[in-house]
Motif scaffolding. Structure first.
Motif, PDB file in Angstrom:
ATOM      1  N   SER A 180      33.517  44.588  49.919  1.00  0.00           N
ATOM      2  CA  SER A 180      32.313  44.376  49.104  1.00  0.00           C
ATOM      3  C   SER A 180      32.336  45.270  47.869  1.00  0.00           C
ATOM      4  N   ALA A 181      32.838  46.483  48.015  1.00  0.00           N
ATOM      5  CA  ALA A 181      32.946  47.391  46.869  1.00  0.00           C
ATOM      6  C   ALA A 181      33.909  46.823  45.832  1.00  0.00           C
ATOM      7  N   GLN A 182      35.009  46.253  46.296  1.00  0.00           N
ATOM      8  CA  GLN A 182      35.982  45.641  45.384  1.00  0.00           C
ATOM      9  C   GLN A 182      35.334  44.489  44.608  1.00  0.00           C
TER      10      GLN A 182
ATOM     11  N   SER B 142      32.888  42.467  39.582  1.00  0.00           N
ATOM     12  CA  SER B 142      31.736  41.922  38.862  1.00  0.00           C
ATOM     13  C   SER B 142      31.315  42.850  37.717  1.00  0.00           C
ATOM     14  N   LEU B 143      31.272  44.153  37.989  1.00  0.00           N
ATOM     15  CA  LEU B 143      30.914  45.126  36.956  1.00  0.00           C
ATOM     16  C   LEU B 143      31.932  45.108  35.832  1.00  0.00           C
ATOM     17  N   LYS B 144      33.193  44.996  36.188  1.00  0.00           N
ATOM     18  CA  LYS B 144      34.259  44.901  35.182  1.00  0.00           C
ATOM     19  C   LYS B 144      34.043  43.689  34.287  1.00  0.00           C
ATOM     20  N   GLY B 145      33.808  42.539  34.888  1.00  0.00           N
ATOM     21  CA  GLY B 145      33.643  41.311  34.127  1.00  0.00           C
ATOM     22  C   GLY B 145      32.451  41.346  33.193  1.00  0.00           C
ATOM     23  N   THR B 146      31.329  41.785  33.702  1.00  0.00           N
ATOM     24  CA  THR B 146      30.120  41.863  32.883  1.00  0.00           C
ATOM     25  C   THR B 146      30.311  42.859  31.742  1.00  0.00           C
ATOM     26  N   SER B 147      30.921  43.973  32.052  1.00  0.00           N
ATOM     27  CA  SER B 147      31.158  45.003  31.028  1.00  0.00           C
ATOM     28  C   SER B 147      32.056  44.472  29.925  1.00  0.00           C
TER      29      SER B 147
ATOM     30  N   TYR C 148      28.992  54.385  33.417  1.00  0.00           N
ATOM     31  CA  TYR C 148      27.784  53.600  33.656  1.00  0.00           C
ATOM     32  C   TYR C 148      26.559  54.369  33.164  1.00  0.00           C
ATOM     33  N   ALA C 149      26.467  55.633  33.522  1.00  0.00           N
ATOM     34  CA  ALA C 149      25.324  56.460  33.103  1.00  0.00           C
ATOM     35  C   ALA C 149      25.248  56.536  31.577  1.00  0.00           C
ATOM     36  N   GLN C 150      26.385  56.723  30.933  1.00  0.00           N
ATOM     37  CA  GLN C 150      26.411  56.794  29.479  1.00  0.00           C
ATOM     38  C   GLN C 150      25.961  55.461  28.863  1.00  0.00           C
TER      39      GLN C 150
ATOM     40  N   ALA D  19      37.214  51.434  33.497  1.00  0.00           N
ATOM     41  CA  ALA D  19      36.991  52.301  34.654  1.00  0.00           C
ATOM     42  C   ALA D  19      36.734  51.455  35.900  1.00  0.00           C
ATOM     43  N   SER D  20      35.959  50.394  35.747  1.00  0.00           N
ATOM     44  CA  SER D  20      35.670  49.500  36.864  1.00  0.00           C
ATOM     45  C   SER D  20      36.938  48.804  37.354  1.00  0.00           C
ATOM     46  N   GLU D  21      37.788  48.421  36.417  1.00  0.00           N
ATOM     47  CA  GLU D  21      39.045  47.764  36.784  1.00  0.00           C
ATOM     48  C   GLU D  21      39.950  48.712  37.577  1.00  0.00           C
TER      49      GLU D  21
END
Length: 124
Positions: A52-54, A59-64, A102-104, A75-77
């Motif tokens: 699930s983390a992968q 998903s975060l990589k794609g959206t970013s 993400y925080a930045q 970083a997500s990749e």
């Protein structure tokens, strides 16, 4: 808007080209604040659910990347590939990198909203 992208070392030109207008790009950048991929990633890692983390990292990589958020996407990749490859020793370091980017990113979007530089103040 350009200042926000410059501070994030993000690819404004690519994102603008993809979305067509600055107004559309702004709309989806603000919607990123409501994206659950990062929360899903954190929760999955807390549960030690690497599959699930992968998926959440993917998903975060794609959206970013869609939004031109190059550093967060990269970083997500890296985290996604470590999770996929079973490189659990690398995961804590890579997670900290994703968390920092993400925080930045979130801080920059909120600052852009607060400055009233054209980004809608709604998340919707």
């Amino acid at each position: 808007m350009k200042t926000c992208y410059a501070l994030l070392h993000a690819d404004y030109a690519d994102a603008l080209n993809r979305f067509g207008t600055e107004a559309r790009l702004e709309k989806y950048l603000v919607k990123f604040l409501a994206d659950t991929s990062f929360a899903d990633l954190s929760a999955a890692l807390e549960r030690q659910d690497e599959k699930s983390a992968q998926l959440a990292a993917h998903s975060l990589k794609g959206t970013s990347r869609l939004l031109g958020l190059v550093r967060l996407g990269a970083a997500s990749e890296r985290l996604e590939y470590a999770l996929r490859g079973g490189k659990s020793a690398d995961i804590p370091i890579l997670l900290r990198q994703v968390q920092a980017e993400y925080a930045q990113t979130i801080t920059a979007i909120h600052s852009l909203q607060a400055a009233g530089e054209g980004v809608s103040k709604s998340n919707g």
